[in-house]
Design a protein around this motif. Structure first.
Motif, mmCIF file in Angstrom:
data_model
loop_
_atom_site.group_PDB
_atom_site.id
_atom_site.type_symbol
_atom_site.label_atom_id
_atom_site.label_comp_id
_atom_site.label_asym_id
_atom_site.label_seq_id
_atom_site.Cartn_x
_atom_site.Cartn_y
_atom_site.Cartn_z
ATOM 1 N N HIS A 10 15.917 4.817 20.291
ATOM 2 C CA HIS A 10 15.528 6.218 20.697
ATOM 3 C C HIS A 10 16.861 6.615 21.423
ATOM 4 N N GLN A 11 17.251 7.946 20.967
ATOM 5 C CA GLN A 11 18.381 8.354 21.747
ATOM 6 C C GLN A 11 19.405 7.144 21.886
ATOM 7 N N LYS B 47 16.520 3.335 12.868
ATOM 8 C CA LYS B 47 15.382 2.365 12.465
ATOM 9 C C LYS B 47 16.469 1.256 11.817
ATOM 10 N N GLN C 80 15.513 3.715 24.982
ATOM 11 C CA GLN C 80 14.303 3.084 24.433
ATOM 12 C C GLN C 80 14.581 2.350 23.116
ATOM 13 N N HIS D 98 13.150 -0.060 16.482
ATOM 14 C CA HIS D 98 13.666 1.259 16.426
ATOM 15 C C HIS D 98 14.374 1.606 17.785
ATOM 16 N N PRO E 138 19.845 10.315 17.505
ATOM 17 C CA PRO E 138 18.469 10.481 18.159
ATOM 18 C C PRO E 138 17.475 9.375 17.723
ATOM 19 N N ARG E 139 17.429 9.048 16.547
ATOM 20 C CA ARG E 139 16.606 7.930 16.008
ATOM 21 C C ARG E 139 17.196 6.966 15.150
#
Length: 166
Positions: free
Chosen positions: A139-140, A161, A127, A137, A158-159
């Motif tokens: 995600h994964q 930014k 995502q 951002h 995992p994250r």
């Protein structure tokens, strides 16, 4: 339902006016159909939407006029392979994925199972949330400078930014 002549793209111009602004949106369909229901426009086939510096292409696009929201997705063909994966270009940036939800007015959205190219870097993730022109951002996801669909190397997190340096 609009009937299309062979080798002639179907182009529909809609003037959309709301209290805040007036602008023209251009919908061009290279393939199957266009269907309008109340404040929702359904585009199927090689559909595309152009609005200001944003260009969205996909096999299937739903445009919610009242919310200025587009939803684009790929479709499976007879061999169960996804075709017409959504691709959104805004300025020099390219976003692509299995599914895209994007607000045209706020220029914010989410890319599912997507990839985004910014400058010479590529970010991929389950995502990707686009917060503004300067921020998104992941995600994964992963980061790489390899331009291949299946990169030779990447860094997983995992994250992630990302803020623009401009």
């Amino acid at each position: 339902m609009f009937k299309q002549q062979e080798d002639v793209p179907l182009v529909v111009l809609l003037d959309i006016t709301n209290a805040a602004n007036t602008f023209e949106e251009r919908f061009s369909i290279d393939g199957d159909s266009l269907h309008i229901e109340d404040q929702i426009i359904f585009l199927k086939g090689n559909a595309s939407i152009k609005n200001r510096d944003i260009h969205l292409q996909a096999a299937h696009i739903v445009y919610h006029r009242s919310r200025d929201l587009v939803e684009a997705s790929a479709v499976k063909d007879s061999t169960n392979t996804y075709i017409g994966k959504p691709q959104l270009k805004r300025g020099q940036e390219t976003l692509q994925g299995q599914r895209i939800r994007y607000n045209l007015e706020k220029e914010r959205g989410t890319i599912y199972d997507g990839r985004i190219r910014r400058k010479r870097a590529y970010y991929a993730g389950q995502q990707i949330q686009v917060r503004s022109q300067e921020e998104f951002h992941v995600h994964q996801g992963s980061y790489t400078t390899c331009d291949k669909d299946h990169p030779h190397f990447d860094f997983y997190s995992p994250r992630i930014k990302v803020l623009s340096d401009e």
